[in-house]
Design an enzyme around this catalytic site. Structure first.
Site, PDB file in Angstrom:
ATOM      1  CG  ASP A  52      51.378  59.403  88.304  1.00 10.24           C
ATOM      2  OD1 ASP A  52      51.107  60.554  87.932  1.00 10.24           O
ATOM      3  OD2 ASP A  52      50.556  58.654  88.877  1.00 10.24           O
ATOM      4  CG  HIS A  61      45.998  63.832  89.340  1.00 15.67           C
ATOM      5  ND1 HIS A  61      45.881  62.618  89.961  1.00 15.67           N
ATOM      6  CD2 HIS A  61      45.028  64.606  89.852  1.00 15.67           C
ATOM      7  CE1 HIS A  61      44.861  62.656  90.807  1.00 15.67           C
ATOM      8  NE2 HIS A  61      44.324  63.845  90.759  1.00 15.67           N
ATOM      9  CG  HIS A 110      49.868  62.564  92.317  1.00 11.81           C
ATOM     10  ND1 HIS A 110      50.389  61.319  92.108  1.00 11.81           N
ATOM     11  CD2 HIS A 110      48.710  62.616  91.610  1.00 11.81           C
ATOM     12  CE1 HIS A 110      49.573  60.630  91.327  1.00 11.81           C
ATOM     13  NE2 HIS A 110      48.545  61.387  91.009  1.00 11.81           N
ATOM     14  CD  GLN A 162      49.866  56.480  85.198  1.00  8.56           C
ATOM     15  OE1 GLN A 162      49.868  56.461  86.427  1.00  8.56           O
ATOM     16  NE2 GLN A 162      48.851  56.927  84.497  1.00  8.56           N
ATOM     17  CE  LYS A 193      40.783  65.110  80.508  1.00 10.91           C
ATOM     18  NZ  LYS A 193      40.579  63.678  80.567  1.00 10.91           N
ATOM     19  NE  ARG A 245      44.941  53.254  84.370  1.00 11.87           N
ATOM     20  CZ  ARG A 245      45.059  54.538  84.065  1.00 11.87           C
ATOM     21  NH1 ARG A 245      44.560  54.973  82.928  1.00 11.87           N
ATOM     22  NH2 ARG A 245      45.651  55.377  84.878  1.00 11.87           N
ATOM     23  CB  CYS A 271      46.044  59.605  92.535  1.00  8.12           C
ATOM     24  SG  CYS A 271      45.760  59.294  90.819  1.00  8.12           S
TER      25      CYS A 271
END
Length: 660
Positions: A400, A528, A402, A398, A482, A380, A351
């Site tokens: 991912d 997200h 945004h 991911q 979420k 992580r 992000c």
RNA sequence: GCCGGCUUAGCUCAGCUGGUAGAGCAUCUGAUUUGUAAUCAGAGGGUCACGGGUUCGAGUCCUGUAGCCGGCACCA
């Protein structure tokens, strides 16, 4: 007299003080025998507990889901009694029903061993044979606390003290000389408990689920209405074990893990990475078609950046920190990090970097919604006990993205996202998707009106995609509500895959803005979102879902051309494979000096979707004999026909759709 | 991170109460050239996870560490 209404709508009269058992007996002897409990005006009720007036009564047997639940709950009590009779130093705590069974948490200094299961199960059967009546008693709260303390059950006393409001009575269920705090209901006697139970495993569990508390010993068991159901359940577990992605990952040579070399990171082998590439290529096509733009952002960013985003303060423990300095180059010299070395961190998420991309250059309201996607590789530092196969890892990628948009675009963007996600999951063969909507937590940023709009927007989006959705009140992130999209692995463990989160906070923290139509500077809202979640986890779930037999569009090797004998058909096999590759298929040749039986067996076990067998006959006639995984028939086609039909068949679902 | 268990050949596993390792598959070599789920024979391959201890002697007993497995806690 009281009037009882039965489920079929018929009404019967009974003496005051009649119990559901009396009702069952008046209907039929066999029903009375099978009866385990009752539902009285929708509430679970002990069989012999007197009715308190006119009521709707339904008799519960082991055919009802509630009946099975009762059986499991009683099994937990019988287990607790058995354990306490065998191990008087064990204290009881709680023992609820779970999917397929039950567990009971015991407090005891000495660890239990699974070797003791047999002995405990034998004692449980003894308790069933003793057929103790299970008697419900109503106790005063303070008296109950005193009694549990007196017999040394401090945990029980604490539960009563904590969860029962002052002055309220509690119920205690007695069987033999053993009793437990319990809301009930229960079977009328321990003899009613089918002996179709089995202790399964031992585990540690924190008292009241809090890691600051002491650890209890949890005994898991399974319980069923009869032996047959128990056997079937155990068989299902065995079958599920064969689908374990870790096992199949090794068998099909997809990947390997090495806890010593790289704990929590995956070594992808050619086969596994081929699956990855197919998924990634598919996702790229879907994203391209949905108005996303793909970017790539730095793996390492300065700690200053993470301080700004707020991650440094809160999530530093889970980040991999890399000091930015040049270590001594000589072998044997110990590396010491200079105190003034700048710190960098491997990104735990994408992000902040995406906000940086948004911020570079001026953005106009005309640019919104701006959808930035990245197959972002994140690290992580997860607690070691959390790592699980490729489902929960320390390095993962991911899918991912945004979405930066105006507030009034949130609902439309969310709807589009949910529709896209639903369509993607369906393409991968997932029909059942569990959706959870997590709403405002107690501690949160933003005003209630904004939360109202945000939550309603997400709800509208799931509805528009036709997905059923469960509410998790208070479970949202502090910056926004979420949606979580969950899939289930072979043995029923639930994993979060897709997600959609509204975020008003990060754009603020990192100072993202755009020029509105009136020339003013405005904050965008950030969505997200991930569809697969992580490539690793998603592939893990796919492996288990398909038991390793991927649909042909995902299979690492789609066709093996197996020559019956190398002399007669080896070069023709090469030619067939070359043609297949030209047609876009992933094909391999097997011209080894082995029998065709051996080859068919081996490639079948490797779950190759199509084996094309070629011998002298096929070489002469320019044909192939196709054998599909899971069937033992064969289909003889000319090479040309085979190329056309296999190419069509192996097309990914989105390309197939585009064709028709 | 916490509780418990496990760790023997590339893989799946034997190895009783301590007497310095064994099978099947896989691999390699040779024979066989095969018609739809295992052709035959031979060979190579192990610091028994790693470190310390007990013992004349440890894969086996004790202990420490790591990894894995099952849960719990965590999961931005």
């Amino acid at each position: 007299m009281i009037q009882v209404t039965l489920p079929d709508g018929s009404k019967r009269e009974y003496q005051d003080g009649a119990s559901p058992l009396d009702v069952a007996e008046s209907i039929s002897k066999s029903l009375a025998k099978k009866a385990l409990a009752a539902k009285v005006d929708g509430q679970m009720w002990d069989l012999v507990r007197p009715l308190e007036g006119d009521a709707n009564v339904a008799i519960i047997t082991d055919r009802d889901p509630e009946g099975l639940e009762l059986i499991r709950h009683d099994a937990a009590h019988v287990l607790a009694q058995a354990v306490q009779e065998l191990y008087p130093d064990a204290q009881v705590t709680i023992g609820p029903v779970i999917d397929d069974g039950f567990y009971y948490d015991f407090a005891r200094k000495e660890p239990f061993s699974t070797d003791e299961f047999e002995k405990i199960e034998a004692k449980m059967r003894e308790i069933v044979d003793a057929d103790y009546p299970i008697i419900r008693e109503v106790w005063d709260k303070d008296a109950a606390i005193a009694e549990f303390k007196r017999i040394g059950e401090d945990y029980k006393a604490q539960i009563i003290d904590d969860i029962i409001p002052p002055g309220e009575a509690i119920t205690v269920y007695k069987q033999g000389n053993w009793f437990d705090l319990c809301r009930g209901p229960h079977l009328p006697s321990t003899g009613k408990l089918p002996k179709a139970f089995k202790l399964m495993k031992l585990a540690g569990a924190y008292w009241r689920g809090d890691h600051r508390n002491e650890m209890l010993q949890r005994m898991y068991g399974t319980a069923w209405a009869n032996e047959k159901d128990l056997k079937e359940h155990l068989h299902r577990l065995e079958e599920a074990e064969k689908r374990d992605h870790r096992k199949l990952g090794a068998q099909l040579d997809l990947f390997h893990l090495d806890g010593m070399a790289a704990a929590g990171s995956v070594f992808w082998h050619p086969n596994g990475f081929q699956v990855w590439r197919q998924i990634e290529a598919y996702m790229r096509r879907r994203l391209d078609a949905s108005g996303y733009e793909e970017i790539k952002t730095p793996q390492l960013m300065d700690s200053v950046q993470w301080e700004k985003s707020g991650h440094w303060g809160k999530y530093r423990e889970n980040m991999f920190i890399v000091p930015d300095f040049i270590p001594a180059g000589d072998e044997g010299v110990e590396i010491s990090v200079p105190e003034d070395a700048k710190l960098m961190a491997l990104k735990p998420m994408n992000c902040p970097a995406h906000v940086e991309v948004f911020k570079s250059g001026q953005k106009s309201y005309r640019d919104l919604p701006l959808r930035l996607a990245e197959f972002g590789c994140c690290h992580r530092n997860e607690p070691h006990g959390a790592i699980h196969g490729i489902m929960r890892v320390r390095q993962f990628t991911q899918d991912d993205a945004h979405i930066f948009c105006r507030e009034d675009q949130i609902v439309e963007e969310s709807i589009q996202f949910c529709r896209l996600l639903e369509s993607v999951y369906r393409d991968f063969g997932f029909e059942k998707i569990a959706v959870k909507l997590s709403t405002r937590p107690d501690v949160r940023a933003g005003d209630d009106a904004t939360w109202d709009r945000a939550e309603a927007g997400l709800k509208a989006a799931v509805d528009a995609a036709g997905l059923p959705c469960e509410l998790l009140p208070g479970e949202g992130a502090f910056y926004g509500p979420k949606l979580e999209f969950q899939l289930t692995d072979a043995i029923g463990r639930v994993w979060q895959c897709g997600t959609l989160q509204l975020d008003y906070v990060l754009p603020e923290r990192l100072g993202a803005e755009y020029i509105a139509s009136d020339g003013s500077k405005q904050r965008p809202v950030m969505l997200h979102r991930a569809i697969l979640g992580s490539m690793e986890r998603f592939i893990g779930i796919l492996i288990e879902e398909f038991a390793g037999a991927f649909p042909i569009w995902l299979a690492p090797v789609q066709v093996v051309v197996a020559a019956i004998s190398d002399d007669a058909a080896g070069s023709y096999a090469e030619e067939v494979a070359a043609e297949l590759r030209k047609a876009g298929l992933r094909a391999e040749v097997d011209r080894r000096n082995e029998t065709i039986n051996y080859k068919v067996r081996e490639h079948s076990m490797q779950k190759v979707p199509v084996i094309a067998v070629v011998g002298a006959r096929e070489a002469d006639e320019r044909k192939v004999a196709l054998r599909r995984l899971g069937s033992n028939g064969q289909q003889i086609l000319s090479l040309e026909e085979a190329l056309i039909s296999l190419a069509e068949e192996a097309l990914p679902p989105d390309l197939k759709r585009a064709r028709s």
